[in-house]
Design a protein around this motif. Structure first.
Motif, PDB file in Angstrom:
ATOM      1  N   GLY A 106      44.892 -53.290  19.156  1.00 21.52           N
ATOM      2  CA  GLY A 106      44.015 -53.441  20.318  1.00 21.52           C
ATOM      3  C   GLY A 106      44.692 -54.237  21.422  1.00 21.52           C
ATOM      4  O   GLY A 106      44.584 -53.911  22.609  1.00 21.52           O
TER       5      GLY A 106
ATOM      6  N   TYR B  37      37.898 -57.650  21.426  1.00 21.78           N
ATOM      7  CA  TYR B  37      38.654 -57.455  20.194  1.00 21.78           C
ATOM      8  C   TYR B  37      38.543 -58.664  19.274  1.00 21.78           C
ATOM      9  O   TYR B  37      38.494 -58.525  18.054  1.00 21.78           O
ATOM     10  CB  TYR B  37      40.124 -57.169  20.520  1.00 21.78           C
ATOM     11  N   PHE B  84      36.352 -52.010  18.435  1.00 20.43           N
ATOM     12  CA  PHE B  84      37.710 -51.480  18.486  1.00 20.43           C
ATOM     13  C   PHE B  84      37.751 -50.104  19.146  1.00 20.43           C
ATOM     14  O   PHE B  84      38.669 -49.800  19.897  1.00 20.43           O
ATOM     15  CB  PHE B  84      38.311 -51.400  17.075  1.00 20.43           C
TER      16      PHE B  84
END
Lengths: 226, 141
Positions: A106, B37, B84
């Motif tokens: 990510g 995140y 995500f």
């Protein structure tokens, strides 16, 4: 309504949306394409959506393997059951590796969005190391089972176990190759639109693998030792 | 057409467009995305630890442990999808959610149907020993 719109053929008139379905409070009308207005969706959206559909079909394939495992898990043929062969400490480390690698992936996506090449390469390298660590632990587990004669040919339970977990491992291995490819492509070709699309697809793939692993460690390992 | 092209570059235009799963909307600011995140990582780690703890301690009534594990797993999948993969309930995500819903439907049918049918067969068919020849597999008396 102006005369021009009123006289236009019905197909060309803007569709009324009195309830503003899918247009949360956006009274001036959404410019979101894909609803017959606003023109075709950008390629980035089409590619991402197409890859999303592929991932869902991949998950359906895993569902079939999970179903096979659920049906065959009792068929140990007097061989070892899950309780005898599963090492939960290894599974915990594997889970941590994959979860962290998903997080670092990510970060790579964010770095790519911000066009920061060095941060992107570092995050991708971290993703690779964590993914490779996961794969190494899994291969060590498989090698130990094979060395003790508890290979996929031992029982129906072990056949389905190796198929399910091995298929996930193969996906991780393919993902690692793809990861290296994306690092090289960003390095040599830069932040081109097609490279960005490919990297977005890779990130989707990697996150999806982590979702499948959640099901694997819960259903195969944790419920296997109950 | 011009705004469609410029959407590929990201920016404010994206506000009204569809989004792809995992898309970062081309934002320049890492910090805002990092927060999402990090929340996802924290929640997922919490749920993972909870799964392992429930299994290894007496916190949960033993027959309920499988159910607890499944609840934690589904919750963690939800966390992954939201933080995500950026699947949201927003109008720009309708297509993604519909595809996901269809996928979930097929997964439930495949897994649930297999377990149900095979469980039924295991209960209702005559046990067949490993030495029983296949020809005598008909229900006997």
């Amino acid at each position: 309504m102006s005369d021009a719109t009123a006289n236009a053929p019905i197909a060309l008139r803007p569709r009324p949306d009195p309830n503003h379905l899918g247009h949360t409070g956006n009274r001036e009308g959404s410019r979101a394409p894909g609803r017959g207005t606003g023109g075709p969706a950008p390629k980035r959206i089409v590619v991402g959506y197409g890859f999303w559909v592929f991932i869902l079909s991949d998950i359906i394939m895993f569902a079939a393997l999970f179903a096979a495992y659920a049906v065959l898990r009792g068929g140990t043929a007097d061989g070892p059951s899950g309780r005898d062969i599963f090492d939960l400490d290894t599974v915990a480390i594997e889970t941590g590796c994959l979860l962290l690698s998903s997080f670092v992936c990510g970060l790579a996506t964010l770095a790519l969005s911000a066009r920061r090449a060095l941060l992107f390469q570092a995050a991708m390298a971290g993703t690779f190391l964590l993914g490779a660590g996961f794969l190494a632990l899994e291969m060590r587990e498989f090698a130990g089972l094979l060395a003790r004669g508890d290979g996929p040919d031992r029982s129906a339970f072990l056949s389905s176990f190796f198929t399910l977990v091995g298929c996930h491992g193969l996906h991780v291995a393919a993902g690692l190759l793809w990861l290296l490819t994306m690092m090289a492509q960003v390095l040599t070709k830069g932040f081109r639109a097609d490279i960005l699309r490919r990297t977005m697809c890779f990130a989707l793939f990697w996150h999806a693998l982590d979702i499948i692993w959640v099901a694997v460690f819960t259903i195969v390992y944790l419920m296997g030792v109950l | 057409m011009s705004d469609t092209v410029s959407q590929d570059e990201g920016g404010d235009q994206r506000r009204h467009a569809d989004t792809a799963p995992g898309d970062e909307f081309g934002q320049e600011d890492i910090g805002a995305g990092l927060r999402g995140y990090s929340i996802g990582l924290g929640l997922a780690a919490l749920l993972t630890v909870a799964s392992f703890v429930v299994l290894r301690t007496q916190l949960v009534w033993a027959p309920a442990i499988p159910l607890a594990l499944i609840v934690f797993a589904i919750a963690q999948m939800g966390v992954h999808l939201v933080f995500f993969l950026h699947i949201t309930t927003g109008p720009d995500n309708t297509n993604n959610v519909m595809a996901l819903a269809f996928g979930v439907l097929i997964v439930v049918l495949v897994v649930g149907g297999s377990v149900w049918i095979m469980g039924n067969m295991n209960r209702n068919m005559m046990p067949m020993g490993p030495t029983a020849p296949m020809e005598s597999g008909m229900p006997g008396h």
